[in-house]
Write an enzyme that holds these catalytic residues in place. Structure first.
Site, PDB file in Angstrom:
ATOM      1  N   TRP A 173       0.844  -1.184   0.000  1.00 48.01           N
ATOM      2  CA  TRP A 173       0.000   0.000   0.000  1.00 48.01           C
ATOM      3  C   TRP A 173       0.896   1.256   0.000  1.00 48.01           C
ATOM      4  O   TRP A 173       1.865   1.328   0.743  1.00 48.01           O
ATOM      5  CB  TRP A 173      -0.927   0.019   1.224  1.00 48.01           C
ATOM      6  N   ASP A 337     -16.003  11.433  -3.263  1.00 47.18           N
ATOM      7  CA  ASP A 337     -15.427  10.158  -2.816  1.00 47.18           C
ATOM      8  C   ASP A 337     -16.223   9.632  -1.619  1.00 47.18           C
ATOM      9  O   ASP A 337     -17.377  10.029  -1.382  1.00 47.18           O
ATOM     10  CB  ASP A 337     -13.933  10.362  -2.513  1.00 47.18           C
ATOM     11  N   ASP A 338     -15.632   8.737  -0.887  1.00 44.93           N
ATOM     12  CA  ASP A 338     -16.251   8.069   0.266  1.00 44.93           C
ATOM     13  C   ASP A 338     -16.861   9.098   1.225  1.00 44.93           C
ATOM     14  O   ASP A 338     -16.343  10.194   1.363  1.00 44.93           O
ATOM     15  CB  ASP A 338     -15.133   7.290   0.978  1.00 44.93           C
ATOM     16  N   ARG A 414     -10.709  -3.032   8.061  1.00 47.87           N
ATOM     17  CA  ARG A 414     -11.302  -1.703   7.875  1.00 47.87           C
ATOM     18  C   ARG A 414     -12.787  -1.750   8.289  1.00 47.87           C
ATOM     19  O   ARG A 414     -13.630  -1.131   7.663  1.00 47.87           O
ATOM     20  CB  ARG A 414     -11.150  -1.238   6.426  1.00 47.87           C
ATOM     21  N   LYS A 447     -16.340   5.596  -9.124  1.00 46.84           N
ATOM     22  CA  LYS A 447     -15.034   5.110  -8.660  1.00 46.84           C
ATOM     23  C   LYS A 447     -15.342   3.865  -7.837  1.00 46.84           C
ATOM     24  O   LYS A 447     -15.961   3.948  -6.776  1.00 46.84           O
ATOM     25  CB  LYS A 447     -14.334   6.170  -7.816  1.00 46.84           C
ATOM     26  N   ASP A 449     -14.341   0.916  -5.585  1.00 49.70           N
ATOM     27  CA  ASP A 449     -13.252   0.581  -4.655  1.00 49.70           C
ATOM     28  C   ASP A 449     -13.429  -0.847  -4.124  1.00 49.70           C
ATOM     29  O   ASP A 449     -14.521  -1.446  -4.214  1.00 49.70           O
ATOM     30  CB  ASP A 449     -13.307   1.595  -3.495  1.00 49.70           C
ATOM     31  N   ASN A 451     -11.622  -2.472  -0.657  1.00 52.12           N
ATOM     32  CA  ASN A 451     -10.591  -2.136   0.317  1.00 52.12           C
ATOM     33  C   ASN A 451     -10.060  -3.268   1.183  1.00 52.12           C
ATOM     34  O   ASN A 451      -9.289  -3.006   2.103  1.00 52.12           O
ATOM     35  CB  ASN A 451     -11.109  -1.012   1.219  1.00 52.12           C
ATOM     36  N   CYS A 497     -10.348   0.775  -8.498  1.00 52.66           N
ATOM     37  CA  CYS A 497      -9.552   1.189  -7.336  1.00 52.66           C
ATOM     38  C   CYS A 497      -9.640   0.056  -6.330  1.00 52.66           C
ATOM     39  O   CYS A 497     -10.653  -0.636  -6.253  1.00 52.66           O
ATOM     40  CB  CYS A 497     -10.157   2.477  -6.777  1.00 52.66           C
ATOM     41  N   ASP A 519      -2.540   5.073  -3.505  1.00 51.99           N
ATOM     42  CA  ASP A 519      -2.973   6.192  -2.659  1.00 51.99           C
ATOM     43  C   ASP A 519      -1.817   7.148  -2.394  1.00 51.99           C
ATOM     44  O   ASP A 519      -2.019   8.207  -1.797  1.00 51.99           O
ATOM     45  CB  ASP A 519      -3.511   5.670  -1.323  1.00 51.99           C
TER      46      ASP A 519
HETATM   47  C1  DGJ Z   1      -9.182   3.869  -0.848  1.00 48.76           C
HETATM   48  C2  DGJ Z   1      -8.930   4.660  -2.106  1.00 48.76           C
HETATM   49  O1  DGJ Z   1      -7.718   4.284  -2.679  1.00 48.76           O
HETATM   50  C3  DGJ Z   1      -8.956   6.148  -1.756  1.00 48.76           C
HETATM   51  O2  DGJ Z   1      -8.651   6.906  -2.903  1.00 48.76           O
HETATM   52  C4  DGJ Z   1     -10.297   6.489  -1.207  1.00 48.76           C
HETATM   53  O3  DGJ Z   1     -11.277   6.328  -2.195  1.00 48.76           O
HETATM   54  C5  DGJ Z   1     -10.615   5.639  -0.002  1.00 48.76           C
HETATM   55  N1  DGJ Z   1     -10.462   4.236  -0.277  1.00 48.76           N
HETATM   56  C6  DGJ Z   1     -12.015   5.894   0.488  1.00 48.76           C
HETATM   57  O4  DGJ Z   1     -12.379   5.065   1.519  1.00 48.76           O
END
Ligand code: DGJ
Length: 696
Positions: A173, A337-338, A414, A447, A449, A451, A497, A519
């Site tokens: 990361w 975004d989020d 997370r 976008k 994502d 995570n 992403c 990021d």
């Molecule tokens: C991870 C992404 O890489 C960031 O750019 C952002 O969108 C966050 N998640 C939001 O939780």
């Protein structure tokens, strides 16, 4: 036709514009006789007539041959296919049968005389871009019993014995993807992605060469896997010096019970041979993406993204202020975004409940979208559709929708769990949620994502009693939803992403429009990461934001101009809190955005040259129009010493007899630019320059 078959020699010749791939079958197995420079059909047939090791009559017959390493027999190389039949037999004995040739594709069938397993080796030839894709299709042609597949790679790739070095990208990361060139050892070299994620640790592509290739010369053999799930690459040197790569879905925890009459196709591996060094190889990959993978080669709009400006603190007023500034400097797409949906104060709650949070956006999404549209920009939204927070209405209603083992606590990373996209009801929920959002609101961009990886791979009620199918079904579900979005909402673009760059792969790029590669938005670090990405992936998809200085990730301070120039070598985005920028900064930014718009066709559609050799601390990249109609040069310097400033760079790829104007200078020929070059002024720390080269 790009493929021909010669009956007497039982050989196939797969031809691209500059390369040949020659296969032959002898006593049942398939041999790869040549993958490299173009041959004539006559040459290919002559090659097929030469004696082949291990020689006739040897009892050390190679099962499957070079193209498929099935488990079983004396070869003992790392297998690419391992199955188990219901009677407990765990070896395979595949014999080449018929073949089917159609335009640019070839299917070679193999079957096991003792069992109902039907295998097809599939080749698709992209003549214009020198790429050949390979995949495997397995069918259980029986009517009663399943066949358990323990390992199923897309291809066993025979590589030249003289290959001694492997190039690939790796990371973690905040540091993905970085280029590395390593010697190929005796034994095995492995890279992988686990937990159902392409991953940050490594990206699924590689290039080998004989140790002498340079940026601009030498032969390379490279491959890229189209799979957004767990994957493995194993490059193995055998005792007789043969070199092969097993590349495809990971065999870790893999078990797929192929039901009677069921078919399972692997993801594709794309192969590329090139004789123009590492630079030529990258350009060839970029070209292949433009011609055959991306749905459009139009440059993406300049975007603004709110993440680093507001994090979870999304409000109508805050976003509207950012949008006004973003429009003022020339952004074309505004992405929230989020943090916009119900319950999302931080990362503990909300995933799964995809409606605007009334406390943050009291009138819902539309007033904000209307404001963004009035400002002349398109509107985009962050989503993480494959996830759920336990603190959400979705999870409270459907706790069984996540991967889990009933006897174990569910591992939260997370604070979230992974939805089981293998389940038809979950897939339908995700699709209808996104479809609803895109239908009800004027949204042009998502976008997307992801995570966290899958760490509790349980699927209690899997209909076949085969929970390990999730490794295949999750990715099928993901691609299915992305395909449906494309079909039913063709004007919506998607950014891939995954907690930064955890989903960089040919499969994801083929299903989306652009990629968030890391990021880490520090401009200096980003130069290395972008260099890594652009080795095998197209710059036209590489989003890069201009963010705050000092950088949140390492505290580095960099001039606005430098931050812009780095981001302008890909798809330009702005990701800082624009309300903190001074008027002077906003004016400078507007000018730089304008300059980017002048050159973005070249950046996204031109040939990318990494220029060199250059003095320590200097990097330069040229984007050159493929038809010689100009170029743009970017130069960057870090840590220059002793007053050094001037750097001469040669600009390849221009029309030798063409006349060009460099900046405000007098016209000079492409020949002079290629042989002598131009001087860039780059002194001190974090200096940068962008220099258009226009036809005079
Ligand atoms: C991870 C992404 O890489 C960031 O750019 C952002 O969108 C966050 N998640 C939001 O939780």
């Amino acid at each position: 036709m790009a493929i021909s078959y010669d009956r007497p020699s039982r050989s196939w010749h797969l031809r691209t514009a500059h390369t040949s791939y020659v296969l032959a079958t002898g006593v049942g197995e398939l041999a790869l006789l040549h993958w490299g420079k173009a041959l004539s059909d006559e040459d290919a047939i002559a090659l097929a007539g030469l004696p082949r090791p291990p020689g006739p009559g040897s009892s050390w017959r190679r099962q499957g041959g070079d193209e498929l390493a099935e488990y079983g027999g004396p070869d003992l190389r790392l297998p690419s296919l391992v199955v188990e039949f219901v009677d407990g037999t765990r070896t395979l004995d595949l014999i080449v049968g018929s073949y089917f040739l159609e335009d640019d594709s070839l299917d070679i069938e193999l079957a096991d005389p003792a069992y109902p397993l039907h295998v097809v080796l599939r080749y698709d030839v992209y003549e214009d871009t020198d790429v050949i894709t390979r995949s495997l299709q397995l069918t259980n042609s029986g009517t009663e019993e399943p066949i358990r597949i323990h390992a199923l790679a897309s291809a066993d790739i025979r590589l030249p014995e003289r290959a001694s070095r492997l190039s690939h990208t790796f990371g973690r990361w905040g540091a993905e993807p970085q280029l590395e060139r390593v010697p190929i050892p005796e034994g095995r070299l492995e890279f992988d992605g686990r937990g159902g994620q392409t991953g940050h640790r490594a990206q699924p592509w590689f290039t080998v060469d004989d140790g002498t290739a340079t940026e601009e010369s030498g032969e390379t053999w490279s491959a890229s896997l189209a799979w957004t799930g767990s994957w493995r690459l194993a490059v193995e040197r055998l005792v007789d010096d043969r070199l092969h790569a097993v590349f495809g879905m990971h065999d870790l925890d893999f078990a797929f019970d192929l039901q009677p009459e069921e078919e399972l196709a692997t993801p594709e591996v794309a192969l590329l041979y090139h004789d123009g060094g590492f630079g030529g190889t990258s350009r060839a990959w970029h070209d292949h993406y433009r011609q055959h993978v991306l749905r459009s080669d139009e440059p993406r709009p300049v975007l603004y993204n709110s993440w680093e400006a507001t994090y979870f603190d999304v409000t109508f007023r805050g976003q509207a202020l950012l949008a006004e500034r973003a429009a003022r400097i020339g952004c074309e797409l505004f992405v929230v975004d989020d943090g916009w949906f119900t319950g999302r104060k931080d990362d503990h709650a909300g995933l799964g409940d995809w409606t605007a949070d009334p406390t943050k956006l009291p009138g819902g999404l539309d007033p904000l979208i209307d404001r963004v549209r009035q400002l002349g920009m398109r509107f985009g939204l962050w989503v993480e559709p494959e996830m759920v927070n336990p603190d959400s209405d979705l999870y409270r209603a459907h706790p069984d929708w996540v991967y889990h083992f009933p006897s174990r606590p569910r591992t939260e990373l997370r604070n979230q769990l992974v939805l089981n996209l293998g389940r038809a009801d979950v897939r339908e929920f995700v699709w209808s949620t996104l479809h609803g959002l895109l239908t009800r609101h004027d949204i042009s961009f998502l976008k997307w994502d992801f995570n966290r990886p899958v760490t509790d791979p349980g699927w209690p009620d899997e209909p076949h009693g085969n929970p390990q199918r999730l490794w295949v079904e999750h990715v099928r579900g993901l691609y299915d939803i992305l395909d449906r979005i494309r079909k039913q909402h063709p004007a919506v673009a998607v950014e891939a992403c995954s907690g930064g760059g955890g989903r960089i792969d040919l499969g994801m790029i083929g299903h989306t429009d652009q990629v968030w590669i890391s990021d880490n938005t520090d401009a200096y670090d980003r130069l290395s990461l972008q260099n890594g990405y652009a080795q095998a992936y197209p710059v036209a998809t590489m989003v890069s934001w201009v963010t705050g200085s000092p950088s949140f990730i390492n505290g580095r301070t960099a001039p606005l101009r430098y931050r812009f120039h780095v981001a302008m070598t890909g798809v330009l985005g702005i990701g800082d809190d624009l309300t903190s920028w001074t008027d002077d900064e906003l004016v400078e930014a507007a000018g730089l955005v304008e300059e980017y718009k002048e050159v973005r066709d070249l950046v996204c559609q031109g040939d990318r040259y990494r220029l060199g050799p250059l003095p320590a601390g200097v990097e330069a990249i040229a984007y050159v129009d493929r038809d010689g109609r100009g170029a743009v040069l970017f130069g960057f310097a870090h840590g220059r010493r002793f007053g050094d400033a001037r750097v001469r760079v040669r600009v390849p790829g221009l029309e030798p007899a063409g006349r060009y104007r460099v900046g405000a200078g007098k016209p000079i020929s492409g020949r002079v630019l290629g042989a002598y070059g131009v001087d860039l002024e780059l002194a001190g720390d974090l200096a940068s320059v962008m220099l258009p080269i226009d036809p005079a």
